[in-house]
Scaffold this active site. Structure first.
Site, short mmCIF file in Angstrom:
data_model
loop_
_atom_site.label_atom_id
_atom_site.label_comp_id
_atom_site.label_asym_id
_atom_site.label_seq_id
_atom_site.Cartn_x
_atom_site.Cartn_y
_atom_site.Cartn_z
N HIS A 60 0.82 -1.23 0.00
CA HIS A 60 0.00 0.00 0.00
C HIS A 60 0.85 1.27 0.00
O HIS A 60 0.34 2.37 -0.21
CB HIS A 60 -0.93 0.04 1.21
CG HIS A 60 -1.97 -1.04 1.22
ND1 HIS A 60 -2.85 -1.23 0.18
CD2 HIS A 60 -2.25 -2.01 2.13
CE1 HIS A 60 -3.64 -2.27 0.45
NE2 HIS A 60 -3.30 -2.76 1.62
N ASP B 296 -4.30 -13.33 3.11
CA ASP B 296 -5.54 -12.89 3.74
C ASP B 296 -6.78 -13.12 2.86
O ASP B 296 -7.88 -12.77 3.25
CB ASP B 296 -5.44 -11.42 4.18
CG ASP B 296 -4.67 -10.55 3.20
OD1 ASP B 296 -4.33 -11.04 2.10
OD2 ASP B 296 -4.42 -9.38 3.52
N ASP C 272 -2.24 -10.70 -2.41
CA ASP C 272 -2.83 -10.21 -1.15
C ASP C 272 -4.29 -9.86 -1.45
O ASP C 272 -4.62 -9.43 -2.56
CB ASP C 272 -2.07 -8.97 -0.68
CG ASP C 272 -2.48 -8.50 0.70
OD1 ASP C 272 -1.75 -8.78 1.67
OD2 ASP C 272 -3.54 -7.85 0.82
N HIS D 103 -6.05 -7.48 -0.52
CA HIS D 103 -6.26 -6.04 -0.76
C HIS D 103 -5.49 -5.62 -2.01
O HIS D 103 -4.41 -6.14 -2.28
CB HIS D 103 -5.75 -5.23 0.44
CG HIS D 103 -6.37 -5.64 1.74
ND1 HIS D 103 -5.79 -6.57 2.58
CD2 HIS D 103 -7.53 -5.28 2.33
CE1 HIS D 103 -6.57 -6.76 3.64
NE2 HIS D 103 -7.64 -5.98 3.52
#
Lengths: 220, 316
Positions: free
Chosen positions: B127, B253, B164, B166
């Protein structure tokens, strides 16, 4: 919010005597689909759209002898006042954005010239501008996660939810509250500026609210 | 069996949250315990990460941002910009060492001391953008590794596969206009999950148009949807791009037990993805895969998925 805040102020207009050819050229240059037609003193007298122009010019090859050259000649010799819509749906400077949305919807138009008290064009607001406002209101593009909570339709529930979210020191970037399919319930959507929504979801559930599991309402 | 570098440093545990937080040192404690007990670390090439050169970090991040981060840590700030991204006084150094870990993995593979690498590093990175940390990330480890390979090892084209759950908005932004780094991300749909980016029409800009590829997954998607996306979306793109190295932003995740998202991927999904990436690497880039840990917050599934991931990298 008022229309004046969201309208485009620098706009292209045409004189009633401008040719269809010139109007079409302007639309292509500015990637717009309609042009307000104004008299010399700036008073709105009509609006001409790309559709009006297409409808006015016969398709070439359909009529013997009507070539591309002929069509161009016709467009150069025809003023916009011949094809423009004279009864224009307009917004006024004091209209709200909600007014504009309802006008665009109910009158099925793409754009509303915005006129001042003297009837002069001050700007234009289009469906695209309204979509942009909606994108902002939904918080799309802001770094955030989404929560959807179903609550009983009664006073105070939204306050309870925001209090829970606030206890996690997390900013709310967008809130939307709508009717739910079940009578007596409302759906509240939040966008919250955190990756870590798990604990917030848990706290909301522990307070007795229903969190919608997105995987349940998406799959057929 | 392939030689797989194991990148880990005990100092990674020093970046610890000042309040309850899912991205905690316990994640790495669980991973090292689990892989140790499974006898896997003994079969890997142990590499101790080093602090990176300034130039390697500055190839991705702005000097002003590094200064801001360092000052915030030294001043004792508990967070950076948002409550999500915590700091303690070690965080700046640990973030450097985390990026250094990704570099060490890339170096081992580039120099041939290992065929592949698994970097058990934290804080995660995908991120983080050039001038911003967010979403638990301080420095963009995968981006730093990609730039390092290009600058120091003459690598031209790098593929980053980010699984991931996200979207790696930081990585995407860093390489948005860069045709030499292909960024592929599969993640939960941005309408439902942080950070709210990674829609299917985000495909890069300018010269980089076509070397960003996003596959948003509907909530509830699992192994089958992931398999289809890897086979039908990623694979043809890789065939066209022909990378020289593959980096994996390996978050775990998307697992069905993970509390931070709504996807249903299982251990078998992560086995498939690892195997698929290894096969692509064998086909296009001499088997070179550098896997870099990102998210994964439920200890049991995190460790079991990483065990499978490492076993697949080892091709034991």
């Amino acid at each position: 919010m008022f229309v004046a805040r969201r309208m485009k102020k620098k706009i292209v207009t045409a004189a009633p005597s401008a040719s269809l050819f010139e109007a079409q050229r302007q639309m292509r240059e500015h990637t717009i689909r309609q042009i307000p037609v104004v008299s010399e003193d700036g008073t709105l007298v009509g609006i001409v759209s790309d559709r009006d122009i297409r409808a006015a010019v016969l398709p070439t090859d359909m009529v013997p002898g009507f070539t591309i050259g002929e069509a161009e000649k016709f467009m150069k010799n025809t003023p916009v006042e011949r094809v423009m819509t004279r009864k224009v749906v307009t917004a006024t400077l004091s209209d709200t954005l909600e007014d504009a949305i309802v006008l665009l919807h109910d009158f099925r138009v793409n754009a509303l010239p915005v006129v001042d008290a003297a009837g002069k064009v001050a700007g234009i607001i289009t469906r695209t501008d309204v979509l942009e406002a909606f994108i902002d209101a939904l918080g799309v593009g802001e770094i955030s996660s989404r929560l959807e909570v179903v609550v009983p339709d009664m006073p105070g529930t939204l306050a309870q939810l925001t209090a829970i979210i606030s206890s996690f020191h997390v900013n709310i970037t967008s809130v939307l509250s709508t009717r739910h399919v079940d009578i007596g319930k409302r759906s509240n959507f939040f966008r919250v500026a955190t990756l870590n929504v798990g604990p917030i979801r848990k706290a909301i559930e522990e307070a007795g609210f229903e969190i919608l599991d997105p995987s349940k309402f998406l799959l057929p | 069996m392939k030689r797989v570098a194991w990148i880990y440093h005990p100092d990674y545990l020093l970046h610890s949250p000042p309040f309850e937080h899912p991205e905690s040192p316990e994640r790495l404690v669980a991973i090292t315990d689990h892989l140790g007990k499974a006898g896997l670390i003994d079969r890997m090439v142990v590499v101790t990460p080093e602090y990176p050169e300034d130039t390697d970090i500055l190839s991705v991040h702005d000097r002003d941002y590094l200064n801001r981060l360092e000052t915030a840590c030294r001043r004792g700030d508990l967070t950076l910009d948002s409550e999500d991204t915590y700091l303690n006084r070690h965080s700046f150094n640990v973030a450097l060492l985390s990026a250094g870990g990704a570099i060490s993995g890339a170096k081992a593979v580039a120099e041939g001391t290992a065929d592949r690498a698994f970097c058990a590093i934290r804080p995660p990175g995908h991120h983080a953008g050039p001038d911003v940390g967010m979403g638990f990330c301080l420095l963009n480890n995968a981006a730093v590794a990609a730039r390092y390979l290009q600058a120091r090892h003459g690598v031209g084209k790098v593929l980053i596969v980010d699984w991931d759950v996200h979207h790696g908005n930081g990585t995407q932004n860093i390489f948005l206009e860069d045709p030499s780094v292909f960024y592929f991300s599969i993640h939960e749909h941005p309408t439902f999950l942080y950070p709210g980016t990674g829609r299917r029409w985000e495909i890069g800009k300018g010269k980089g148009e076509g070397t960003t590829l996003n596959a948003p997954m509907a909530p509830g998607a699992g192994d089958a949807e992931y398999r289809t996306t890897f086979e039908q979306t990623l694979e043809p793109a890789v065939e066209r791009f022909r990378p020289e190295v593959i980096l994996v932003s390996a978050g775990f995740d998307a697992h069905r037990d993970d509390p931070l998202a709504d996807l249903m991927v299982t251990e078998e999904g992560f086995r498939f993805m690892t195997r698929h990436v290894v096969a692509l690497a064998n086909k296009f880039c001499g088997g070179k895969v550098v896997s870099i840990l990102e998210g994964g917050y439920e200890p049991s599934s995190l460790t079991s998925c990483i065990e499978i991931h490492v076993r697949e990298l080892l091709e034991e």
